[in-house]
Design a protein around this motif. Structure first.
Motif, PDB file in Angstrom:
ATOM      1  N   ASN A   1       0.804  -1.224   0.000  1.00  0.00           N
ATOM      2  CA  ASN A   1       0.000   0.000   0.000  1.00  0.00           C
ATOM      3  C   ASN A   1       0.844   1.285   0.000  1.00  0.00           C
ATOM      4  OD1 ASN A   1      -2.704   0.907  -0.081  1.00  0.00           O
ATOM      5  ND2 ASN A   1      -2.591   1.539   2.068  1.00  0.00           N
TER       6      ASN A   1
ATOM      7  N   SER B   1       2.272   5.004  -0.601  1.00  0.00           N
ATOM      8  CA  SER B   1       1.673   6.318  -0.855  1.00  0.00           C
ATOM      9  C   SER B   1       2.353   7.034  -2.019  1.00  0.00           C
ATOM     10  CB  SER B   1       1.768   7.188   0.398  1.00  0.00           C
ATOM     11  OG  SER B   1       1.064   6.607   1.469  1.00  0.00           O
TER      12      SER B   1
ATOM     13  N   GLU C   1      -5.206   0.737  -8.910  1.00  0.00           N
ATOM     14  CA  GLU C   1      -6.142   1.737  -8.396  1.00  0.00           C
ATOM     15  C   GLU C   1      -6.440   1.546  -6.905  1.00  0.00           C
ATOM     16  OE1 GLU C   1      -8.444  -1.838  -9.646  1.00  0.00           O
ATOM     17  OE2 GLU C   1      -6.848  -0.621 -10.550  1.00  0.00           O
ATOM     18  N   LYS C   2      -6.022   0.404  -6.350  1.00  0.00           N
ATOM     19  CA  LYS C   2      -6.271   0.116  -4.935  1.00  0.00           C
ATOM     20  C   LYS C   2      -5.298   0.839  -4.004  1.00  0.00           C
ATOM     21  CE  LYS C   2      -7.762  -4.583  -6.129  1.00  0.00           C
ATOM     22  NZ  LYS C   2      -7.445  -6.031  -5.955  1.00  0.00           N
TER      23      LYS C   2
ATOM     24  N   PRO D   1      -2.825   4.125  -2.700  1.00  0.00           N
ATOM     25  CA  PRO D   1      -2.850   5.598  -2.715  1.00  0.00           C
ATOM     26  C   PRO D   1      -1.910   6.213  -3.743  1.00  0.00           C
ATOM     27  CG  PRO D   1      -2.715   4.769  -0.464  1.00  0.00           C
ATOM     28  CD  PRO D   1      -2.537   3.588  -1.362  1.00  0.00           C
TER      29      PRO D   1
ATOM     30  N   ILE E   1      -1.280   5.487  -6.717  1.00  0.00           N
ATOM     31  CA  ILE E   1      -1.890   5.609  -8.040  1.00  0.00           C
ATOM     32  C   ILE E   1      -3.215   6.368  -7.971  1.00  0.00           C
ATOM     33  CG2 ILE E   1      -2.959   4.283  -9.911  1.00  0.00           C
ATOM     34  CD1 ILE E   1      -0.669   2.289  -9.657  1.00  0.00           C
ATOM     35  N   SER E   2      -4.019   6.087  -6.974  1.00  0.00           N
ATOM     36  CA  SER E   2      -5.305   6.790  -6.884  1.00  0.00           C
ATOM     37  C   SER E   2      -5.105   8.284  -6.634  1.00  0.00           C
ATOM     38  CB  SER E   2      -6.168   6.183  -5.779  1.00  0.00           C
ATOM     39  OG  SER E   2      -5.540   6.302  -4.508  1.00  0.00           O
ATOM     40  N   ASP E   3      -4.027   8.648  -5.943  1.00  0.00           N
ATOM     41  CA  ASP E   3      -3.732  10.061  -5.668  1.00  0.00           C
ATOM     42  C   ASP E   3      -2.752  10.675  -6.671  1.00  0.00           C
ATOM     43  OD1 ASP E   3      -5.361   9.812  -3.473  1.00  0.00           O
ATOM     44  OD2 ASP E   3      -3.727   9.577  -2.031  1.00  0.00           O
ATOM     45  N   LYS E   4      -2.434   9.911  -7.710  1.00  0.00           N
ATOM     46  CA  LYS E   4      -1.529  10.378  -8.770  1.00  0.00           C
ATOM     47  C   LYS E   4      -0.164  10.798  -8.206  1.00  0.00           C
ATOM     48  CE  LYS E   4      -5.306  11.836 -11.779  1.00  0.00           C
ATOM     49  NZ  LYS E   4      -5.914  12.924 -12.574  1.00  0.00           N
TER      50      LYS E   4
END
Length: 367
Positions: free
Chosen positions: A256, A258, A296-297, A299, A301-304
């Motif tokens: 996971n 960041s 996408e799971k 942070p 990648i989801s937060d770019k």
């Protein structure tokens, strides 16, 4: 006769003058016997007049200390980096950094029928590698009078002692101290700027040549592991005992992170900022990471928070530049100005900072 009071006054004044005057570094005396960074006891019999640099780190350190004109041989990869090493492009090549041509070094070292012992070869330590100092010394033993010195420069925690040692060897003690004062000041700025911030988990990727099942990263004891910690991050591979482990993308997802950092090299100093082959390549690297299944799971990648970083500033004498950029990535609100640090570093080398280049993609907001 002078009174006791006047003598005391004169003595006190003399002490003040002595203490307030800068103490110059001691001159190096030869023969010089030292323990190099590989733990080898070596003797340098006379002042060094010729140097063979087996890596960019070694060449950069010699240039930083003002002895670039003494470099007479280089590993082949240095010759392509003409912006950072303009004076080395026509120097004699001595093989790859990890595949040394001993005969070529012997030929360079020989002057007439003899080898004057004013020559040193700078190599990495790496005791278990054929290009490590001990094995390079064994390969050059038949030629005689060629001293191999093991220095690394790639671990931030050992950089100070490596620079001090090279300064001693080359009788460039003052120049070494000037650089180390700047290095300490730059590191202190990072520490102060990120103090009290949250510490993000970081995945640092070298390459994915083995596919998503064999991603190259940096484990315990690697230079990058130390740099991530000093930049205010936690290396998700920092507990892996291998220095350069391979991991799977599935494992990365379970950690996971960041932030995700991917390295990319260049023969130039950085990359062109404007639309170019550089930006096309960098965009492709970032998009590949962002598009990995399951990404996408996490942070990062989801937060770019996926970044490509200029590899050549992450190790060696300019590693504090890379550390400043890394700290700015992990702590974007920190009062850090990586471009200024890089500009100061290149000034040591007498190289003009390339204002229109970038060193992280996407480019950082340094305002």
């Amino acid at each position: 006769m002078l009174s006791r009071a006047l003598l005391s006054c004169l003595a006190a004044t003399l002490c003040i003058l002595i203490l307030s005057h800068p103490i110059l570094s001691e001159e190096t005396e030869y023969p010089l016997t030292i323990s190099d960074s590989a733990g080898r006891t070596i003797t340098i019999p006379m002042p060094v007049q010729r140097i063979i640099a087996l890596s960019t780190d070694h060449a950069e350190a010699v240039m930083m200390l003002g002895d670039g004109d003494k470099i007479v041989g280089v590993s082949d990869n240095l010759k392509s980096k003409v912006e950072i090493f303009p004076s080395l492009k026509n120097k004699q090549g001595v093989g790859k950094w990890n595949e040394v041509n001993f005969e070529q070094i012997g030929e360079i070292a020989r002057q007439g029928d003899t080898i004057v012992p004013d020559i040193i070869v700078l190599a990495y330590t790496y005791p278990d590698k054929p290009y490590g100092a001990e094995n390079v010394a064994m390969g050059l033993k038949p030629f005689g009078n060629i001293t191999v010195v093991g220095l690394d420069f790639y671990k931030p925690e050992n950089l100070t002692q490596d620079v001090q040692l090279l300064g001693k060897i080359l009788n460039r003690n003052d120049e070494a101290q000037d650089y180390l004062d700047w290095l300490d000041s730059s590191r202190t700025k990072i520490t102060n700027a990120i103090k009290g911030d949250d510490i993000p988990n970081v995945y640092f990727e070298s390459n994915n040549k083995g596919g998503l099942g064999e991603l190259a990263t940096y484990g315990m004891g690697s230079g990058i592991d130390g740099m991530i910690r000093q930049s205010g991050g936690i290396n998700i591979a920092g507990d892996l005992e291998e220095m350069y482990p391979k991991v799977t993308w599935e494992w990365v997802i379970t950690q996971n992170p960041s932030a995700i950092i991917r390295i990319q090299s260049s023969d130039k100093i950085g990359w062109d900022r404007s639309a170019s082959q550089d930006t096309t390549t960098l965009e492709g690297i970032a998009d590949e990471i962002i598009g990995r299944a399951g990404g996408e799971k996490i942070p990062a990648i989801s937060d770019k928070d996926v970044h490509v970083i200029y590899w050549d500033m992450m190790f060696g004498m300019d590693s504090v530049v890379g550390q400043t950029y890394l700290a700015k990535i992990l702590h974007p609100d920190a009062d850090l100005h990586p471009k200024d640090v890089y500009r100061e570093y290149l000034k040591f080398l007498g190289i003009e900072f390339p204002e229109e280049r970038i060193f992280v993609y996407p480019p950082l907001d340094e305002n």
